[in-house]
Design an enzyme around this catalytic site. Structure first.
Site, PDB file in Angstrom:
ATOM      1  N   HIS A 203      49.224  41.499  29.543  1.00  0.00           N
ATOM      2  CA  HIS A 203      48.525  41.474  30.839  1.00  0.00           C
ATOM      3  C   HIS A 203      49.285  42.373  31.814  1.00  0.00           C
ATOM      4  O   HIS A 203      50.522  42.426  31.784  1.00  0.00           O
ATOM      5  CB  HIS A 203      48.456  40.044  31.381  1.00  0.00           C
ATOM      6  CG  HIS A 203      47.519  39.935  32.537  1.00  0.00           C
ATOM      7  ND1 HIS A 203      47.887  40.303  33.816  1.00  0.00           N
ATOM      8  CD2 HIS A 203      46.225  39.549  32.608  1.00  0.00           C
ATOM      9  CE1 HIS A 203      46.843  40.132  34.620  1.00  0.00           C
ATOM     10  NE2 HIS A 203      45.826  39.674  33.911  1.00  0.00           N
TER      11      HIS A 203
ATOM     12  N   GLU B 158      41.133  46.099  31.543  1.00  0.00           N
ATOM     13  CA  GLU B 158      41.315  45.469  32.845  1.00  0.00           C
ATOM     14  C   GLU B 158      42.057  46.435  33.766  1.00  0.00           C
ATOM     15  O   GLU B 158      43.298  46.465  33.777  1.00  0.00           O
ATOM     16  CB  GLU B 158      42.092  44.158  32.663  1.00  0.00           C
ATOM     17  CG  GLU B 158      42.129  43.336  33.905  1.00  0.00           C
ATOM     18  CD  GLU B 158      42.532  41.898  33.645  1.00  0.00           C
ATOM     19  OE1 GLU B 158      41.642  41.056  33.550  1.00  0.00           O
ATOM     20  OE2 GLU B 158      43.729  41.627  33.531  1.00  0.00           O
TER      21      GLU B 158
HETATM   22  P1  13P Z   1      40.658  38.548  38.743  1.00  0.00           P
HETATM   23  O1  13P Z   1      39.431  38.091  37.995  1.00  0.00           O
HETATM   24  O2  13P Z   1      41.155  37.567  39.736  1.00  0.00           O
HETATM   25  O3  13P Z   1      40.486  39.916  39.285  1.00  0.00           O
HETATM   26  O4  13P Z   1      41.825  38.646  37.655  1.00  0.00           O
HETATM   27  C1  13P Z   1      41.606  39.414  36.543  1.00  0.00           C
HETATM   28  C2  13P Z   1      42.700  39.135  35.601  1.00  0.00           C
HETATM   29  O5  13P Z   1      43.828  39.534  35.826  1.00  0.00           O
HETATM   30  C3  13P Z   1      42.365  38.326  34.417  1.00  0.00           C
HETATM   31  O6  13P Z   1      43.326  38.481  33.442  1.00  0.00           O
END
Ligand code: 13P
Length: 260
Positions: free
Chosen positions: A102, A171
Site C-alpha cells: 500500500h 491506486e
Molecule cells: P480512500 O478510499 O480513502 O481514498 O483510500 C484509498 C485507499 O488507500 C485504500 O487502500
C-alpha cells in the site's frame, strides 16, 4: 467473475465494539441483496480486530459474501522480527487475503519494491492472496514509466501460476482521500494505467488478464458504479468510505445492482 470490493479499514476503528457495530449495520442493510452472487467483499481490519471481525462475519448474513484480509504481513515466516505478523499466523485466523505494498506503507514506512516482492512471495507460500497496490504519486511526465517500474519490481521473477494467484489494485496516491487536494481519478484515465499494468503482467506471464485489477482512490457511492461497472476494472479498493457504515452499505448495494 465476481466483482471484488476490498474494505481497507487502515488504522480504524478504535475499538472492536466499533468494528462490530459497522458489521452489524452492514448485516442488517444487506439482508435482501446478500444473496446476489455478482460480488464479494473482503474486510481488512487492523490485525487485533481480525478474530472478532472474522467471528462476527461468520455468524451474520455477511457470511455469504465476505472474506477476511489483513493490511500487511511480514516478508519472513518466523524469527527475530519484532512487531511483525507472519502469513502463517494470519492463515490460522481465517485470513485469505492480504494487502501488500500500500502507498502508505511505501511512503510512510519506507517499504521498497524489493521488500514488497518478498512480501508477495511470503503471502503466496502461505496460501494468502496478495492484493498488490501500484500507483504513482503524481501524474507528471514520467508517471507511466513509474507504474511500469513499480509493477516490475513487485512481480518480476514470479511464475504465471503465481501471478494468477494475485490481485492488483491501481491506486494513484494523489487520489487517496486522506491526501491534500485528493480527487478520484476518472475511469478513462485510470484505464490508461490499468493497461500499462496489464501489459507488464502479460510480459511476465505470457498471458492476457492473468489476474484481477481493481481501482482505489476516493471511491464512494457517487463513483463506485463508474469504476466497478467498467469492464476494465474487476472491483474497488475502498479506504475512508469503508468505515462509514451507511456509505459502505450504499456502495455494496450499488455494486450488487451492477449487471455482469
Ligand atoms: P480512500 O478510499 O480513502 O481514498 O483510500 C484509498 C485507499 O488507500 C485504500 O487502500
Amino acid at each position: 467473475m465476481k466483482k471484488l470490493i476490498i474494505a481497507n479499514w487502515k488504522l480504524n476503528p478504535q475499538s472492536s465494539a466499533e468494528a462490530v457495530d459497522i458489521l452489524d449495520f452492514l448485516s442488517s442493510s444487506i439482508q435482501d441483496f446478500a444473496v446476489k452472487d455478482n460480488f464479494a467483499v473482503i474486510f481488512c481490519p487492523p490485525y487485533v480486530f481480525i478474530p472478532k471481525v472474522a467471528s462476527t462475519v461468520e455468524s451474520s448474513p455477511l457470511r455469504s459474501i465476505s472474506h477476511i484480509g489483513a493490511q500487511d504481513l511480514a516478508a519472513q515466516d518466523s524469527g527475530a522480527f519484532t512487531g511483525e505478523v507472519s502469513g502463517s499466523m494470519l492463515t490460522r485466523f481465517g485470513v485469505q487475503y492480504v494487502i501488500v505494498g500500500h502507498s502508505e506503507r511505501r511512503y510512510k514506512m519506507g517499504e521498497t519494491d524489493e521488500a514488497i516482492h518478498e512480501k508477495i512471495k511470503a503471502a503466496l507460500r502461505n496460501e494468502l492472496v496478495p492484493i498488490v497496490c501500484i500507483g504513482e504519486a503524481d501524474r507528471d511526465g514520467n508517471w507511466n514509466d513509474f507504474i511500469r517500474g513499480q509493477c516490475e519490481g513487485a512481480f518480476m521473477g514470479l511464475t504465471g501460476a503465481e501471478l494468477a494467484q494475485c490481485i492488483v489494485a491501481y491506486e494513484p496516491v494523489w487520489a487517496i482521500s486522506s491526501n491534500p487536494n485528493a480527487k478520484p481519478d476518472t475511469p478513462d484515465s485510470a484505464v490508461e494505467a490499468v493497461r500499462i499494468i496489464r501489459s507488464v503482467l502479460r510480459r511476465i506471464s505470457g498471458e492476457d488478464n492473468i489476474c484481477p485489477v481493481l481501482y482505489g482512490g476516493s471511491v464512494s457511492s457517487s463513483n463506485v458504479v463508474d469504476f466497478v461497472g467498467h469492464p476494465e476494472f474487476d472491483g474497488a479498493l475502498v479506504g475512508g468510505a469503508s468505515v462509514k457504515k451507511e456509505e459502505f452499505a450504499k456502495i455494496l448495494r450499488l455494486v450488487s445492482e451492477i449487471k455482469s
